[in-house]
Enzyme design. Structure first.
Site, PDB file in Angstrom:
ATOM      1  N   GLU A   1       8.471 -27.373  -8.013  1.00  0.00           N
ATOM      2  CA  GLU A   1       7.782 -27.040  -9.254  1.00  0.00           C
ATOM      3  C   GLU A   1       6.269 -27.181  -9.088  1.00  0.00           C
ATOM      4  O   GLU A   1       5.491 -26.411  -9.654  1.00  0.00           O
ATOM      5  CB  GLU A   1       8.290 -27.960 -10.375  1.00  0.00           C
ATOM      6  CG  GLU A   1       9.738 -27.671 -10.759  1.00  0.00           C
ATOM      7  CD  GLU A   1      10.367 -28.764 -11.607  1.00  0.00           C
ATOM      8  OE1 GLU A   1      11.317 -28.446 -12.340  1.00  0.00           O
ATOM      9  OE2 GLU A   1       9.926 -29.927 -11.525  1.00  0.00           O
TER      10      GLU A   1
ATOM     11  N   VAL B   1       0.855  -1.187   0.000  1.00  0.00           N
ATOM     12  CA  VAL B   1       0.000   0.000   0.000  1.00  0.00           C
ATOM     13  C   VAL B   1       0.890   1.237   0.000  1.00  0.00           C
ATOM     14  O   VAL B   1       1.924   1.261   0.674  1.00  0.00           O
ATOM     15  CB  VAL B   1      -0.897   0.014   1.255  1.00  0.00           C
ATOM     16  CG1 VAL B   1      -1.827   1.217   1.231  1.00  0.00           C
ATOM     17  CG2 VAL B   1      -1.704  -1.279   1.363  1.00  0.00           C
TER      18      VAL B   1
ATOM     19  N   ASP C   1       8.407  -2.552 -18.256  1.00  0.00           N
ATOM     20  CA  ASP C   1       6.970  -2.416 -17.967  1.00  0.00           C
ATOM     21  C   ASP C   1       6.499  -0.983 -18.194  1.00  0.00           C
ATOM     22  O   ASP C   1       5.770  -0.420 -17.381  1.00  0.00           O
ATOM     23  CB  ASP C   1       6.682  -2.858 -16.535  1.00  0.00           C
ATOM     24  CG  ASP C   1       5.182  -3.097 -16.292  1.00  0.00           C
ATOM     25  OD1 ASP C   1       4.468  -3.409 -17.268  1.00  0.00           O
ATOM     26  OD2 ASP C   1       4.736  -2.970 -15.145  1.00  0.00           O
TER      27      ASP C   1
END
Length: 550
Positions: free
Chosen positions: A436, A88, A199
């Site tokens: 995995e 947050v 990004d």
């Protein structure tokens, strides 16, 4: 941060990597160390540091050199500014000076795996490594206590990029050029210092303040990574709309940032993404085809120079794509004052606002989903592993996985089971070890049912009628709507309400969340696996031709 602040060179980075690997190895369980001795590569997603079986007195340490432990000694935390996957962001005030900052507080409970921890650690390293720049948010201090990591950063109060554009009465090609130049200058600076962003998207840029002359700043380096010249990357990360084709091919370098900036430029000029489809697989296929539409409104009115730059930035061949310096040297950006100052029209503004608010609608839902992705979700996985492991060799083969999935209610074709197997089988030995299997199980819990999506729907359906009604949508998005909010609400209803009954059913909500984007990015781990799996699927059906890029 010591060596973390040095521009990465080949040998220096190698030493740093070796030191990190040595520390990492000391933390790994014995079983994983034994696997490494046998030449077996452990799954980084499955190294869980927050399990209750951790040794007594074990304390998770994320940051290498934090400013301190007690953030409250220097800063007072205020109201919430935003919420993401791991933490947050709060308004915070320095006690001594009264200066306001933003504090991103990341809960350690959310950092379940080695990859999660390394992402946060690397984000801090990169923000400290990059020199001060007018268009990159400044990291001021870092704190770490037993429960959370706190990053104190420069406060940006001017709002998101698209919101500012929509709020202006007059939106032109010249304005788009100014924004593009800023974004590409950030890319150039990152690349110059050995950082690939990975990004870039409009949501990751905020204005410093509400003034007309406010600087636009890059605020999020959570998926960024250090690179050396010629180094190639295979991990699929990023946001679907902005992902370069070579990312899906799992063979890429810093050229991907120019592609993402090109996607932003296309959206700035016409209001919609260049590569769009109803499903994430459709988006991926559109990206691979890389056919750019210059026919829809307002493209006939856009200058040839602007179109030429879009083509150069969205060249599907990274070897022929413009680099950051070439973009900045392009005539369209070199002659910004000569760029057309003619209004691109209300259509573009309306599209931008709809695109922005729809993203925020999804973000609200993602926030609800993220809050329900708790540590308890992985409970019972060990028991499931033991039940599936029929021959008790501590491994799960294809047949055991298929049978186990069937018993759990997952009716899957052999080809789809194989895709899951390929995505999770990191060491490539044809079987899944427990590590995995942990990663695969978290993945399966997302695709097996839509419980998180139901929780998000229930958040908006406040009167529990089974529908999201127009008043509920208006109330939920109140903070994100501008002056022409009724127009935006109506546009969302018009797009999502496919049966035209004036409200949004669960099925319509689910379809919206899954259309053209990966709503499951509430789990970054899941997203990585999902797109790796999608890449393998496209490769198998012939849509994706893997090529070697020099």
């Amino acid at each position: 941060m010591g060596n973390c602040c040095v521009t990465p060179e080949g040998s220096g980075r190698g030493r740093k990597k070796q030191q990190q690997e040595q520390k990492q190895k000391q933390k790994e369980p014995k079983q994983q160390q034994q696997q490494q001795k046998k030449g077996k590569k452990p799954n980084p997603f499955s190294i869980e540091y927050n399990r209750s079986s951790a040794p007594s007195g074990h304390r998770l340490v994320v940051l290498r050199e934090p400013t301190g432990r007690d953030i409250a000694a220097r800063y007072e935390l205020g109201g919430e500014l935003g919420r993401g996957e791991f933490g947050v962001t709060y308004l915070c005030t320095e006690r001594e000076t009264g200066d306001a900052y933003a504090c991103k507080s990341i809960s350690k409970k959310k950092l379940r795996t080695a990859v999660d921890i390394e992402d946060v650690r690397r984000e801090v390293d990169i923000m400290r490594h990059l020199p001060k720049h007018p268009n990159i948010v400044t990291l001021r201090d870092t704190y770490e206590d037993d429960n959370a990591v706190h990053l104190v950063m420069e406060l940006c109060e001017g709002g998101e990029l698209f919101d500012r554009i929509v709020a202006r009465g007059h939106y032109t090609e010249r304005a788009a050029a100014l924004v593009t130049r800023t974004i590409v200058e950030v890319v150039q600076m990152c690349h110059k210092h050995g950082v690939m962003h990975r990004d870039l998207k409009p949501e990751n840029f905020l204005f410093a303040n509400k003034k007309e002359t406010a600087a636009l700043k890059a605020i999020d380096f959570g998926l960024s990574v250090f690179f050396t010249p010629g180094e190639r990357f295979t991990e699929i990360v990023g946001s679907p709309y902005y992902m370069a084709p070579e990312v899906l091919k799992r063979n890429y370098g810093p050229e991907v940032d120019v592609w993402s900036a090109g996607v932003i430029l296309y959206i700035l000029l016409c209001g919609v993404p260049p590569f769009w489809a109803e499903t994430e697989q459709g988006v991926a296929q559109a990206i691979i085809r890389s056919v750019i539409d210059f026919k829809r409104d307002p493209w006939p009115r856009v200058s040839d120079n602007a179109k030429d730059l879009v083509k150069g930035m969205l060249n599907p061949d990274p070897r022929r794509r413009l680099n950051a310096q070439q973009v900045l040297d392009h005539p369209w950006l070199q002659n910004i004052k000569k760029a057309p100052n003619v209004n691109l029209g209300e259509t573009v503004k309306a599209r931008l606002q709809q695109f922005s608010v729809m993203n925020k609608f999804k973000k609200h839902a993602l926030r609800v989903i993220a809050e329900h992705l708790s540590v308890e979700e992985v409970a019972g996985i060990k028991d499931m592993f033991e039940k599936m492991d029929l021959n008790k060799d501590n491994m799960i083969n294809f047949d055991e996985l298929k049978l186990g999935l069937h018993k759990l209610g997952h009716q899957m074709a052999d080809a789809d089971v194989q895709i899951l197997m390929d995505a999770a089988d990191v060491d490539g030995n044809g079987s899944l070890d427990y590590g995995e299997f942990v990663a695969l199980s978290v993945h399966l819990r997302k695709i097996g049912n839509d419980e998180h999506l139901h929780k998000a729907f229930a958040y908006f359906d406040r009167n529990q009628s089974g529908y999201i009604e127009i008043d509920e949508l208006r109330e939920s998005l109140a903070d994100d709507l501008g002056a022409n909010h009724e127009e935006v609400i109506n546009a969302i209803i018009r797009d999502v309400d496919t049966d035209k009954d004036g409200k949004i059913s669960y099925d319509e909500f689910a379809a919206m969340m899954k259309a053209g984007t990966d709503w499951r990015k509430a789990s970054r781990q899941y997203s990585r696996e999902r797109f790796t799996s999608l890449s393998l699927k496209l490769q198998k059906d012939g849509s994706l031709q893997l090529t070697t890029t020099q």
